[in-house]
Write a protein that holds these residues in place. Structure first.
Motif, PDB file in Angstrom:
ATOM      1  N   THR A   1       0.837  -1.211   0.000  1.00  0.00           N
ATOM      2  CA  THR A   1       0.000   0.000   0.000  1.00  0.00           C
ATOM      3  C   THR A   1       0.867   1.254   0.000  1.00  0.00           C
ATOM      4  O   THR A   1       0.598   2.215  -0.736  1.00  0.00           O
TER       5      THR A   1
ATOM      6  N   ASN B   1      -6.177 -12.743  -1.780  1.00  0.00           N
ATOM      7  CA  ASN B   1      -7.351 -11.880  -1.990  1.00  0.00           C
ATOM      8  C   ASN B   1      -7.344 -10.676  -1.065  1.00  0.00           C
ATOM      9  O   ASN B   1      -7.892  -9.616  -1.409  1.00  0.00           O
ATOM     10  N   THR B   2      -6.735 -10.807   0.087  1.00  0.00           N
ATOM     11  CA  THR B   2      -6.600  -9.661   0.999  1.00  0.00           C
ATOM     12  C   THR B   2      -5.813  -8.545   0.329  1.00  0.00           C
ATOM     13  O   THR B   2      -6.183  -7.372   0.383  1.00  0.00           O
TER      14      THR B   2
ATOM     15  N   LYS C   1      -7.565  -6.741  -2.753  1.00  0.00           N
ATOM     16  CA  LYS C   1      -8.588  -5.733  -2.449  1.00  0.00           C
ATOM     17  C   LYS C   1      -8.072  -4.322  -2.729  1.00  0.00           C
ATOM     18  O   LYS C   1      -8.860  -3.393  -2.945  1.00  0.00           O
ATOM     19  N   LEU C   2      -6.746  -4.187  -2.754  1.00  0.00           N
ATOM     20  CA  LEU C   2      -6.165  -2.882  -3.046  1.00  0.00           C
ATOM     21  C   LEU C   2      -6.442  -2.443  -4.484  1.00  0.00           C
ATOM     22  O   LEU C   2      -6.305  -1.266  -4.821  1.00  0.00           O
ATOM     23  N   LYS C   3      -6.831  -3.390  -5.333  1.00  0.00           N
ATOM     24  CA  LYS C   3      -7.149  -3.047  -6.720  1.00  0.00           C
ATOM     25  C   LYS C   3      -8.371  -2.136  -6.820  1.00  0.00           C
ATOM     26  O   LYS C   3      -8.608  -1.505  -7.853  1.00  0.00           O
ATOM     27  N   ASN C   4      -9.152  -2.071  -5.753  1.00  0.00           N
ATOM     28  CA  ASN C   4     -10.289  -1.152  -5.739  1.00  0.00           C
ATOM     29  C   ASN C   4      -9.832   0.304  -5.804  1.00  0.00           C
ATOM     30  O   ASN C   4     -10.600   1.195  -6.186  1.00  0.00           O
ATOM     31  N   LYS C   5      -8.564   0.522  -5.462  1.00  0.00           N
ATOM     32  CA  LYS C   5      -8.045   1.898  -5.436  1.00  0.00           C
ATOM     33  C   LYS C   5      -6.821   2.078  -6.329  1.00  0.00           C
ATOM     34  O   LYS C   5      -6.602   3.177  -6.852  1.00  0.00           O
ATOM     35  N   TYR C   6      -6.007   1.033  -6.504  1.00  0.00           N
ATOM     36  CA  TYR C   6      -4.740   1.185  -7.212  1.00  0.00           C
ATOM     37  C   TYR C   6      -4.637   0.236  -8.406  1.00  0.00           C
ATOM     38  O   TYR C   6      -5.227  -0.844  -8.412  1.00  0.00           O
ATOM     39  N   ASN C   7      -3.850   0.665  -9.383  1.00  0.00           N
ATOM     40  CA  ASN C   7      -3.566  -0.165 -10.549  1.00  0.00           C
ATOM     41  C   ASN C   7      -2.243  -0.894 -10.339  1.00  0.00           C
ATOM     42  O   ASN C   7      -1.188  -0.257 -10.242  1.00  0.00           O
TER      43      ASN C   7
END
Length: 223
Positions: free
Chosen positions: A25, A52-53, A56-62
């Motif tokens: 992150t 998968n934890t 979940k950062l893919k919701n905000k970052y590429n």
């Protein structure tokens, strides 16, 4: 033309899922948004839930995430007895980083290694782009070890692989293997991985584990 990818390796077992996620992150928060961060996890027992934890950062970052289960390569470290390590909390997982010279895809040219307990607060694309094709690595000096080299690094004065350090420790200082950028293509041409294995075959339980192993081989090539 700049490679759109900036590659990172992080290592650990399932106990490291939280710090790895935090480290990733921090990288994504600061990296140049025109680039794609590609994370290679060198692990032994990550489940789909752990992966998968992080995803979940893919919701905000590429970014891209590739988990490489290194269990088929773990026998490389059979000679190592981790109970003999000077630092009692060190596990075999500290050696996983060495496999970045063996298991990464062929299209990886340069790659950062970052300890999973680190927080990054700057844009690492700048360091990445400054490493040229004929430079092996960018690594920081270990200041505490160098300040107290006669005590902390006393073992280095007994190992032939540290001869240049013994002769001139200011010109060939001891390096910190917790954070570095390496030219993977050049490392492969120089057989860095094979040379590290040779070192571990001769010294299967180095005092500072992966730090000693990387220093014994890479330091000779970057100064």
């Amino acid at each position: 033309m700049k490679n759109k990818y900036i590659n990172f390796v992080l290592c650990g077992d399932k106990n490291f899922i939280v710090p790895i996620t935090v480290a990733i992150t921090s990288i994504l928060k600061n990296i140049d948004k025109s680039r794609v961060s590609r994370f290679f996890l060198l692990t032994t027992d990550f489940s789909d839930n752990e992966i998968n934890t992080i995803l979940k950062l893919k919701n905000k970052y590429n970014f891209e995430l590739i988990n490489i289960d290194i269990k088929n390569n773990i026998n490389i470290f059979d000679k190592i007895d981790i109970t003999k390590n000077k630092i009692p909390y060190v596990s075999l997982a500290v050696y996983y980083r060495l496999l970045m010279f063996k298991v990464l895809p062929e299209d990886v040219d340069k790659c950062f290694y970052i300890d999973s307990n680190m927080i990054i607060d700057t844009d690492l694309s700048i360091i990445h782009d400054n490493l040229t094709e004929d430079e092996l690595a960018s690594i920081v000096v270990e200041p505490l070890a160098m300040q107290h080299k006669k005590s902390i690094l006393y073992h280095c004065y007994k190992i032939d692989d540290f001869k240049n350090f013994q002769e001139n420790s200011f010109k060939y200082p001891y390096l910190n293997s917790s954070f570095f950028l390496v030219n993977i293509k050049l490392a492969n041409e120089l057989n860095i991985f094979e040379k590290m294995l040779d070192f571990l075959n001769r010294y299967p339980n180095p005092t500072y584990a992966d730090h000693d192993t990387l220093n014994a081989i890479i330091r000779k090539k970057i100064f």
